[in-house]
Design an enzyme around this catalytic site. Structure first.
Site, PDB file in Angstrom:
ATOM      1  N   LEU A  18      70.351 -53.897 -24.646  1.00 43.66           N
ATOM      2  CA  LEU A  18      69.974 -54.762 -23.941  1.00 43.66           C
ATOM      3  C   LEU A  18      68.950 -55.458 -24.098  1.00 43.66           C
ATOM      4  CD1 LEU A  18      71.203 -53.305 -20.501  1.00 43.66           C
ATOM      5  CD2 LEU A  18      72.539 -54.444 -22.513  1.00 43.66           C
ATOM      6  N   ARG A  25      56.422 -58.540 -16.823  1.00 46.76           N
ATOM      7  CA  ARG A  25      55.570 -57.688 -16.638  1.00 46.76           C
ATOM      8  C   ARG A  25      54.472 -57.773 -17.928  1.00 46.76           C
ATOM      9  NH1 ARG A  25      58.987 -52.644 -14.278  1.00 46.76           N
ATOM     10  NH2 ARG A  25      60.399 -53.992 -15.263  1.00 46.76           N
ATOM     11  N   ASN A 242      57.196 -51.379 -20.354  1.00 47.62           N
ATOM     12  CA  ASN A 242      56.992 -52.503 -19.391  1.00 47.62           C
ATOM     13  C   ASN A 242      55.836 -53.405 -19.388  1.00 47.62           C
ATOM     14  OD1 ASN A 242      59.947 -52.328 -18.175  1.00 47.62           O
ATOM     15  ND2 ASN A 242      59.014 -50.253 -17.218  1.00 47.62           N
ATOM     16  N   ARG A 349      45.573 -58.755 -53.195  1.00 46.27           N
ATOM     17  CA  ARG A 349      46.753 -59.193 -52.389  1.00 46.27           C
ATOM     18  C   ARG A 349      47.863 -59.780 -53.377  1.00 46.27           C
ATOM     19  NH1 ARG A 349      46.273 -64.921 -51.336  1.00 46.27           N
ATOM     20  NH2 ARG A 349      44.811 -65.775 -52.478  1.00 46.27           N
TER      21      ARG A 349
HETATM   22  C1  UD1 Z   1      66.238 -50.728 -15.772  1.00 53.34           C
HETATM   23  C2  UD1 Z   1      67.303 -50.059 -14.632  1.00 53.34           C
HETATM   24  C3  UD1 Z   1      66.461 -48.929 -13.742  1.00 53.34           C
HETATM   25  C4  UD1 Z   1      65.953 -47.739 -14.887  1.00 53.34           C
HETATM   26  C5  UD1 Z   1      65.071 -48.521 -16.078  1.00 53.34           C
HETATM   27  C6  UD1 Z   1      64.774 -47.636 -17.200  1.00 53.34           C
HETATM   28  C7  UD1 Z   1      68.893 -51.939 -13.851  1.00 53.34           C
HETATM   29  C8  UD1 Z   1      69.133 -52.820 -12.586  1.00 53.34           C
HETATM   30  N1  UD1 Z   1      67.676 -51.100 -13.646  1.00 53.34           N
HETATM   31  O1  UD1 Z   1      65.301 -51.473 -14.874  1.00 53.34           O
HETATM   32  O2  UD1 Z   1      67.296 -48.396 -13.163  1.00 53.34           O
HETATM   33  O3  UD1 Z   1      65.284 -46.945 -14.228  1.00 53.34           O
HETATM   34  O4  UD1 Z   1      65.832 -49.677 -16.548  1.00 53.34           O
HETATM   35  O5  UD1 Z   1      63.881 -48.553 -17.956  1.00 53.34           O
HETATM   36  O6  UD1 Z   1      69.422 -51.874 -14.970  1.00 53.34           O
HETATM   37  N2  UD1 Z   1      68.120 -57.344 -19.608  1.00 53.34           N
HETATM   38  C9  UD1 Z   1      68.765 -58.307 -20.387  1.00 53.34           C
HETATM   39  N3  UD1 Z   1      69.393 -59.322 -19.607  1.00 53.34           N
HETATM   40  C10 UD1 Z   1      69.055 -59.320 -18.068  1.00 53.34           C
HETATM   41  C11 UD1 Z   1      68.104 -58.242 -17.967  1.00 53.34           C
HETATM   42  C12 UD1 Z   1      67.581 -57.332 -18.501  1.00 53.34           C
HETATM   43  O7  UD1 Z   1      69.120 -58.241 -21.393  1.00 53.34           O
HETATM   44  O8  UD1 Z   1      69.399 -60.082 -17.625  1.00 53.34           O
HETATM   45  C13 UD1 Z   1      67.408 -56.315 -20.724  1.00 53.34           C
HETATM   46  C14 UD1 Z   1      65.913 -56.428 -20.983  1.00 53.34           C
HETATM   47  O9  UD1 Z   1      65.705 -57.033 -22.102  1.00 53.34           O
HETATM   48  C15 UD1 Z   1      65.560 -54.975 -21.162  1.00 53.34           C
HETATM   49  C16 UD1 Z   1      66.677 -54.013 -20.361  1.00 53.34           C
HETATM   50  O10 UD1 Z   1      67.574 -54.963 -20.146  1.00 53.34           O
HETATM   51  O11 UD1 Z   1      65.653 -54.632 -22.711  1.00 53.34           O
HETATM   52  C17 UD1 Z   1      66.178 -53.593 -19.075  1.00 53.34           C
HETATM   53  O12 UD1 Z   1      65.594 -54.539 -18.217  1.00 53.34           O
HETATM   54  P1  UD1 Z   1      64.423 -54.392 -17.236  1.00 53.34           P
HETATM   55  O13 UD1 Z   1      64.307 -55.481 -16.588  1.00 53.34           O
HETATM   56  O14 UD1 Z   1      63.333 -53.690 -18.124  1.00 53.34           O
HETATM   57  O15 UD1 Z   1      65.060 -53.289 -16.465  1.00 53.34           O
HETATM   58  P2  UD1 Z   1      64.128 -52.441 -15.362  1.00 53.34           P
HETATM   59  O16 UD1 Z   1      63.608 -53.164 -14.156  1.00 53.34           O
HETATM   60  O17 UD1 Z   1      63.247 -51.589 -16.485  1.00 53.34           O
HETATM   61 CA    CA Z   2      62.502 -51.772 -18.332  1.00 55.48          CA
END
Ligand code: UD1
Ligand code: CA
Length: 466
Positions: A18, A25, A242, A349
């Site tokens: 993902l 943040r 994050n 370089r």
């Molecule tokens: C997520 C988990 C949380 C966990 C944490 C661990 C969920 C709802 N929560 O939270 O339980 O403890 O990871 O690190 O899953 N992303 C997408 N598309 C989106 C949203 C996110 O591709 O629409 C990707 C982001 O780029 C990222 C990853 O998913 O690489 C995680 O997303 P992030 O928003 O960081 O989730 P957390 O709030 O950290």
């Molecule tokens: Ca995360």
């Protein structure tokens, strides 16, 4: 519960990373997964680890700066191993996985989900997770850990029997749930057949209005499917980046680890280990001495008994043995053979090459040039597109005038030449072996071997003895 499989042949594995989010943040215009750690984008770390598992395919969910993220993955693992799916709008991790429905729903595989922002996870840990998932025949296995400070993570809620119940996100958790220290790492295995089926049930009924992938685990549990927890002890390994503060912590950790390894296993001296910046891919030989503020980046290889002085930066370069790099030199994509000396304040370089015992001194720039064995260029010089033979001396202030405003031209200086101070070599031009240019010469024509030239433009003065 799903019936135990009759045969024991494990399902093929597909990795799903993902990486569509912006990462609010980070307070950045650059997608979080493109921020660099140890000189490479975060996503490249995850992609490399994924590739080590040799899955059927690595699928990456992209959104923010999709092209750049795709390029970063392809650079790391090659075009064939990875496929990309666009998540048009970032509506949560559940929505992100759903975007891969068409490519994976019918794959009948185990889907290992990774986050693009969890860069340090090791392939071995993931292999163990996959093995546990497959041996337990689970619909879902969640990699969990216990954290002193679980703020920000999804909490693992257990039921009365102490079995998995659901995951609650920080922003939706009750005060009581927030006390839970067991958290979701965001790394999971799913059975593809269950995953997409349950995803269809996920609703954005939470405080963030997002589709949570984490809800799938609860949904599967309610359907009496097996949801397993796989606890991992190394918190840092499965932590996410994050914020920039966390990114800096990770960088620091990697750096300290690299320096320590080089000191203990590699026999390298660091004058001040906390001020050395060494990439994980760099190799440094025994009895090298690294002074403070030195950066060694990319896949640089440094031989034995070299000394790199304060403030120098080497990137993707190769040094032989006993090379001395004096203070504040910059060496990019270059090769330096044994017993050479570079700097202070030198700049090499674009494929600069120095043969053994060559010396490049202060304020000398060498671009795409070869310097022969024992040749010296001690001061204030530009050598570009030049090929210089052995035992030649390049006087202070020499310039290869290689650029006519449109094209770059080569300069050839053969063996045993003495280029006088402040000589301008108007390329293309060749100075034959054993020749001398007088100070201040402007050399517009080829100089035959064993000839002294002088003046502006330089004229032949004498034929020299061999
Ligand atoms: C997520 C988990 C949380 C966990 C944490 C661990 C969920 C709802 N929560 O939270 O339980 O403890 O990871 O690190 O899953 N992303 C997408 N598309 C989106 C949203 C996110 O591709 O629409 C990707 C982001 O780029 C990222 C990853 O998913 O690489 C995680 O997303 P992030 O928003 O960081 O989730 P957390 O709030 O950290
Ligand atoms: Ca995360």
């Amino acid at each position: 519960m799903s019936s135990p499989s009759i045969n024991t042949v494990p399902r093929p594995v597909n990795v799903l990373i993902l990486a569509a989010g912006l990462g609010t943040r980070m307070k950045s215009d650059i997608a979080k997964v493109l921020h660099k750690l140890d000189g490479r984008p975060l996503i490249a770390h995850v992609a490399r680890t994924a590739a080590a598992l040799q899955p059927q395919k690595i699928h990456v969910i992209i959104g923010h700066q999709a092209e750049e993220v795709q390029a970063a993955v392809e650079t790391e693992v090659g075009k064939e191993s990875a496929g990309f799916v666009q998540q048009i709008e970032q509506r949560g991790t559940g929505d992100a996985v759903l975007a891969a429905n068409d490519v994976l729903a019918k794959s009948n595989s185990t889907i290992l989900i990774l986050s693009g922002d969890v860069p340090l996870v090791r392939a071995e840990t993931l292999k163990n997770l996959l093995a546990a998932h497959q041996s337990e025949n689970a619909a879902c296995t969640i990699l969990t850990m216990r954290m002193e400070n679980p703020t920000g993570y999804g909490r693992i809620v257990r039921d009365d029997q102490n079995a998995f119940c659901k995951i609650v996100e920080q922003k939706d958790a009750t005060e009581e749930e927030r006390q839970i220290r067991e958290i979701n790492s965001g790394i999971y295995c799913f059975d593809s057949n269950n995953l997409f089926d349950a995803l269809a049930e996920v609703r954005p009924a939470n405080n963030q209005g997002e589709y949570y992938l984490t809800d799938v685990a609860g949904i599967l549990k309610n359907r009496n499917e097996r949801v397993s927890l796989f606890a991992h002890a190394d918190v840092r390994e499965v932590s996410g980046v994050n914020t920039r503060a966390e990114l800096a912590e990770f960088e620091n950790l990697i750096r300290r680890r690299n320096v320590r390894r080089l000191m203990l296993d590699g026999g390298v001296t660091f004058i001040d280990p906390s001020h050395a910046y060494i990439s994980s891919e760099a190799q440094i030989g025994r009895d090298c001495v690294i002074h403070p503020g030195v950066h060694i980046e990319g896949a640089s290889i440094i031989g034995e008994s070299c000394e790199i002085h304060q403030g120098s930066r080497l990137c993707n370069s190769r040094l032989g043995n006993r090379v001395i790099v004096k203070d504040h030199s910059l060496i990019f994509d270059s090769e330096i053979a044994d017993d050479c000396s570079v700097g202070p304040f030198a700049h090499l370089r674009m494929g600069a090459r120095m043969a053994e015992h060559a010396v490049v001194g202060n304020f000398v720039e060498v671009k795409k040039s070869t310097i022969g064995r024992g040749t010296k260029s001690m001061h204030l010089t530009y050598l570009g597109d030049a090929t210089i033979g052995a035992k030649t001396n390049i006087g202070a202030g020499t310039v290869t005038c290689n650029y006519d405003g449109k094209h770059k031209h080569p300069t050839i200086i053969e063996d045993n030449v003495r280029i006088g101070s402040d000589t301008m070599l108007i390329a293309p031009v060749t100075v034959g072996k054993g020749s001398v240019t007088a100070a201040g010469s402007v050399v517009t024509e080829d100089v035959p071997p064993n000839t002294l030239v002088a003046g502006v433009p330089a004229k032949v003065k004498t034929k020299l003895n061999d």
